[in-house]
Motif scaffolding. Structure first.
Motif, PDB file in Angstrom:
ATOM      1  N   LYS A 142      -1.455  23.243 -42.673  1.00 26.16           N
ATOM      2  CA  LYS A 142      -0.968  22.004 -43.272  1.00 26.16           C
ATOM      3  C   LYS A 142      -1.216  20.818 -42.345  1.00 26.16           C
ATOM      4  O   LYS A 142      -1.678  19.771 -42.777  1.00 26.16           O
ATOM      5  CB  LYS A 142       0.517  22.112 -43.608  1.00 26.16           C
ATOM      6  N   PHE A 143      -0.912  20.984 -41.064  1.00 27.24           N
ATOM      7  CA  PHE A 143      -1.112  19.909 -40.106  1.00 27.24           C
ATOM      8  C   PHE A 143      -2.591  19.539 -40.006  1.00 27.24           C
ATOM      9  O   PHE A 143      -2.957  18.363 -40.086  1.00 27.24           O
ATOM     10  CB  PHE A 143      -0.579  20.313 -38.730  1.00 27.24           C
ATOM     11  N   LEU A 144      -3.442  20.537 -39.839  1.00 33.17           N
ATOM     12  CA  LEU A 144      -4.861  20.252 -39.643  1.00 33.17           C
ATOM     13  C   LEU A 144      -5.556  19.751 -40.913  1.00 33.17           C
ATOM     14  O   LEU A 144      -6.450  18.912 -40.836  1.00 33.17           O
ATOM     15  CB  LEU A 144      -5.587  21.487 -39.114  1.00 33.17           C
ATOM     16  N   LYS A 145      -5.140  20.245 -42.065  1.00 33.11           N
ATOM     17  CA  LYS A 145      -5.830  19.881 -43.303  1.00 33.11           C
ATOM     18  C   LYS A 145      -5.228  18.669 -44.012  1.00 33.11           C
ATOM     19  O   LYS A 145      -5.937  17.945 -44.702  1.00 33.11           O
ATOM     20  CB  LYS A 145      -5.838  21.060 -44.271  1.00 33.11           C
ATOM     21  N   GLU A 146      -3.926  18.452 -43.864  1.00 34.75           N
ATOM     22  CA  GLU A 146      -3.278  17.401 -44.644  1.00 34.75           C
ATOM     23  C   GLU A 146      -2.760  16.232 -43.807  1.00 34.75           C
ATOM     24  O   GLU A 146      -2.776  15.098 -44.271  1.00 34.75           O
ATOM     25  CB  GLU A 146      -2.102  18.005 -45.442  1.00 34.75           C
ATOM     26  N   GLU A 147      -2.280  16.510 -42.610  1.00 35.22           N
ATOM     27  CA  GLU A 147      -1.625  15.460 -41.840  1.00 35.22           C
ATOM     28  C   GLU A 147      -2.547  14.746 -40.862  1.00 35.22           C
ATOM     29  O   GLU A 147      -2.211  13.671 -40.388  1.00 35.22           O
ATOM     30  CB  GLU A 147      -0.417  16.054 -41.098  1.00 35.22           C
ATOM     31  N   GLU A 148      -3.661  15.328 -40.539  1.00 34.64           N
ATOM     32  CA  GLU A 148      -4.615  14.736 -39.603  1.00 34.64           C
ATOM     33  C   GLU A 148      -5.954  14.510 -40.305  1.00 34.64           C
ATOM     34  O   GLU A 148      -6.300  15.247 -41.216  1.00 34.64           O
ATOM     35  CB  GLU A 148      -4.825  15.652 -38.392  1.00 34.64           C
ATOM     36  N   PRO A 149      -6.704  13.522 -39.867  1.00 35.27           N
ATOM     37  CA  PRO A 149      -8.012  13.248 -40.484  1.00 35.27           C
ATOM     38  C   PRO A 149      -9.094  14.195 -39.952  1.00 35.27           C
ATOM     39  O   PRO A 149     -10.173  13.784 -39.550  1.00 35.27           O
ATOM     40  CB  PRO A 149      -8.281  11.805 -40.055  1.00 35.27           C
ATOM     41  N   LEU A 150      -8.795  15.496 -39.932  1.00 39.23           N
ATOM     42  CA  LEU A 150      -9.690  16.469 -39.320  1.00 39.23           C
ATOM     43  C   LEU A 150     -11.039  16.550 -40.023  1.00 39.23           C
ATOM     44  O   LEU A 150     -12.078  16.668 -39.370  1.00 39.23           O
ATOM     45  CB  LEU A 150      -9.028  17.844 -39.278  1.00 39.23           C
ATOM     46  N   GLU A 151     -11.019  16.475 -41.343  1.00 41.79           N
ATOM     47  CA  GLU A 151     -12.289  16.554 -42.069  1.00 41.79           C
ATOM     48  C   GLU A 151     -13.229  15.443 -41.607  1.00 41.79           C
ATOM     49  O   GLU A 151     -14.409  15.680 -41.346  1.00 41.79           O
ATOM     50  CB  GLU A 151     -12.064  16.460 -43.578  1.00 41.79           C
ATOM     51  N   GLU A 152     -12.715  14.254 -41.467  1.00 39.98           N
ATOM     52  CA  GLU A 152     -13.530  13.122 -41.011  1.00 39.98           C
ATOM     53  C   GLU A 152     -14.030  13.348 -39.575  1.00 39.98           C
ATOM     54  O   GLU A 152     -15.199  13.093 -39.270  1.00 39.98           O
ATOM     55  CB  GLU A 152     -12.707  11.838 -41.069  1.00 39.98           C
ATOM     56  N   ILE A 153     -13.166  13.840 -38.711  1.00 40.59           N
ATOM     57  CA  ILE A 153     -13.538  14.110 -37.322  1.00 40.59           C
ATOM     58  C   ILE A 153     -14.673  15.127 -37.255  1.00 40.59           C
ATOM     59  O   ILE A 153     -15.680  14.926 -36.569  1.00 40.59           O
ATOM     60  CB  ILE A 153     -12.318  14.607 -36.519  1.00 40.59           C
ATOM     61  N   LEU A 154     -14.531  16.230 -38.005  1.00 41.17           N
ATOM     62  CA  LEU A 154     -15.559  17.268 -37.979  1.00 41.17           C
ATOM     63  C   LEU A 154     -16.855  16.797 -38.639  1.00 41.17           C
ATOM     64  O   LEU A 154     -17.945  17.129 -38.173  1.00 41.17           O
ATOM     65  CB  LEU A 154     -15.043  18.549 -38.636  1.00 41.17           C
ATOM     66  N   ARG A 155     -16.739  16.021 -39.701  1.00 43.33           N
ATOM     67  CA  ARG A 155     -17.933  15.488 -40.367  1.00 43.33           C
ATOM     68  C   ARG A 155     -18.717  14.577 -39.406  1.00 43.33           C
ATOM     69  O   ARG A 155     -19.941  14.676 -39.297  1.00 43.33           O
ATOM     70  CB  ARG A 155     -17.558  14.722 -41.630  1.00 43.33           C
ATOM     71  N   GLU A 156     -18.009  13.709 -38.679  1.00 43.12           N
ATOM     72  CA  GLU A 156     -18.666  12.835 -37.709  1.00 43.12           C
ATOM     73  C   GLU A 156     -19.338  13.652 -36.610  1.00 43.12           C
ATOM     74  O   GLU A 156     -20.438  13.342 -36.175  1.00 43.12           O
ATOM     75  CB  GLU A 156     -17.660  11.861 -37.091  1.00 43.12           C
ATOM     76  N   ARG A 157     -18.669  14.708 -36.167  1.00 43.56           N
ATOM     77  CA  ARG A 157     -19.235  15.564 -35.118  1.00 43.56           C
ATOM     78  C   ARG A 157     -20.487  16.284 -35.614  1.00 43.56           C
ATOM     79  O   ARG A 157     -21.484  16.373 -34.895  1.00 43.56           O
ATOM     80  CB  ARG A 157     -18.174  16.564 -34.670  1.00 43.56           C
ATOM     81  N   ILE A 158     -20.454  16.763 -36.852  1.00 39.23           N
ATOM     82  CA  ILE A 158     -21.632  17.420 -37.433  1.00 39.23           C
ATOM     83  C   ILE A 158     -22.796  16.438 -37.516  1.00 39.23           C
ATOM     84  O   ILE A 158     -23.930  16.768 -37.159  1.00 39.23           O
ATOM     85  CB  ILE A 158     -21.299  18.023 -38.810  1.00 39.23           C
ATOM     86  N   ASN A 159     -22.520  15.230 -37.974  1.00 35.51           N
ATOM     87  CA  ASN A 159     -23.583  14.217 -38.058  1.00 35.51           C
ATOM     88  C   ASN A 159     -24.156  13.898 -36.682  1.00 35.51           C
ATOM     89  O   ASN A 159     -25.366  13.729 -36.536  1.00 35.51           O
ATOM     90  CB  ASN A 159     -23.064  12.946 -38.729  1.00 35.51           C
ATOM     91  N   PHE A 160     -23.294  13.813 -35.667  1.00 39.27           N
ATOM     92  CA  PHE A 160     -23.755  13.577 -34.300  1.00 39.27           C
ATOM     93  C   PHE A 160     -24.669  14.706 -33.836  1.00 39.27           C
ATOM     94  O   PHE A 160     -25.732  14.467 -33.269  1.00 39.27           O
ATOM     95  CB  PHE A 160     -22.546  13.439 -33.361  1.00 39.27           C
ATOM     96  N   TYR A 161     -24.265  15.941 -34.077  1.00 35.77           N
ATOM     97  CA  TYR A 161     -25.079  17.091 -33.671  1.00 35.77           C
ATOM     98  C   TYR A 161     -26.429  17.075 -34.389  1.00 35.77           C
ATOM     99  O   TYR A 161     -27.461  17.311 -33.772  1.00 35.77           O
ATOM    100  CB  TYR A 161     -24.346  18.398 -33.976  1.00 35.77           C
ATOM    101  N   LYS A 162     -26.413  16.815 -35.691  1.00 39.75           N
ATOM    102  CA  LYS A 162     -27.665  16.792 -36.451  1.00 39.75           C
ATOM    103  C   LYS A 162     -28.597  15.695 -35.963  1.00 39.75           C
ATOM    104  O   LYS A 162     -29.795  15.915 -35.810  1.00 39.75           O
ATOM    105  CB  LYS A 162     -27.385  16.621 -37.938  1.00 39.75           C
ATOM    106  N   SER A 163     -28.059  14.523 -35.704  1.00 43.22           N
ATOM    107  CA  SER A 163     -28.901  13.412 -35.251  1.00 43.22           C
ATOM    108  C   SER A 163     -29.473  13.657 -33.855  1.00 43.22           C
ATOM    109  O   SER A 163     -30.503  13.096 -33.501  1.00 43.22           O
ATOM    110  CB  SER A 163     -28.137  12.092 -35.289  1.00 43.22           C
ATOM    111  N   ASN A 164     -28.810  14.488 -33.062  1.00 49.01           N
ATOM    112  CA  ASN A 164     -29.288  14.830 -31.725  1.00 49.01           C
ATOM    113  C   ASN A 164     -29.946  16.207 -31.672  1.00 49.01           C
ATOM    114  O   ASN A 164     -30.185  16.738 -30.580  1.00 49.01           O
ATOM    115  CB  ASN A 164     -28.139  14.753 -30.718  1.00 49.01           C
ATOM    116  N   LYS A 165     -30.187  16.781 -32.875  1.00 43.94           N
ATOM    117  CA  LYS A 165     -30.843  18.093 -32.998  1.00 43.94           C
ATOM    118  C   LYS A 165     -30.158  19.173 -32.155  1.00 43.94           C
ATOM    119  O   LYS A 165     -30.806  19.984 -31.498  1.00 43.94           O
ATOM    120  CB  LYS A 165     -32.320  17.974 -32.648  1.00 43.94           C
ATOM    121  N   LYS A 166     -28.823  19.152 -32.173  1.00 42.09           N
ATOM    122  CA  LYS A 166     -28.025  20.159 -31.481  1.00 42.09           C
ATOM    123  C   LYS A 166     -27.542  21.197 -32.480  1.00 42.09           C
ATOM    124  O   LYS A 166     -27.238  20.875 -33.629  1.00 42.09           O
ATOM    125  CB  LYS A 166     -26.782  19.517 -30.838  1.00 42.09           C
ATOM    126  N   LYS A 167     -27.457  22.418 -32.027  1.00 47.00           N
ATOM    127  CA  LYS A 167     -26.922  23.498 -32.843  1.00 47.00           C
ATOM    128  C   LYS A 167     -25.398  23.341 -32.943  1.00 47.00           C
ATOM    129  O   LYS A 167     -24.732  23.056 -31.947  1.00 47.00           O
ATOM    130  CB  LYS A 167     -27.269  24.835 -32.202  1.00 47.00           C
TER     131      LYS A 167
END
Length: 104
Positions: free
Chosen positions: A12-37
């Motif tokens: 509940k905390f990670l999925k509803e109370e914190e903007p975790l989806e946005e944090i992880l999405r930004e991190r994924i985009n960063f990894y993709k743009s830097n060609k990191k696994k």
């Protein structure tokens, strides 16, 4: 041997109370743009809870962000606060354990 690091809290905390989806999405985009696994995963009901040497109130379903990058997990702790962080040495994860991403 691979070391895994985790940030653990209630689902509940990670999925509803914190903007975790946005944090992880930004991190994924960063990894993709830097060609990191991608080296992190979101796991519902992590199996390793029973192996931890700490007392955890598991009345609520738990979730974890697991990574091979210790700095990233420490950053998550600073960013969202109320999580338990730890380390798993030589833990045997399977693909099914780790690939339950919150980001589809």
């Amino acid at each position: 041997m691979t070391d895994y690091y985790f940030a653990l809290a209630s689902q509940k905390f990670l999925k509803e109370e914190e903007p975790l989806e946005e944090i992880l999405r930004e991190r994924i985009n960063f990894y993709k743009s830097n060609k990191k696994k991608i080296d992190f995963w979101f796991v519902d009901d992590p199996e390793f809870l029973s192996d931890l040497d700490v007392e955890i109130n598991t009345e609520q379903p738990m979730a974890a962000i697991v990574s091979t990058n210790k700095t990233f997990i420490n950053w998550i702790k600073l960013r969202i606060g109320y999580v338990l962080i730890g380390e798993l040495n030589d833990y045997s994860f399977t693909t099914n354990n780790l690939l339950e991403n919150i980001i589809e």
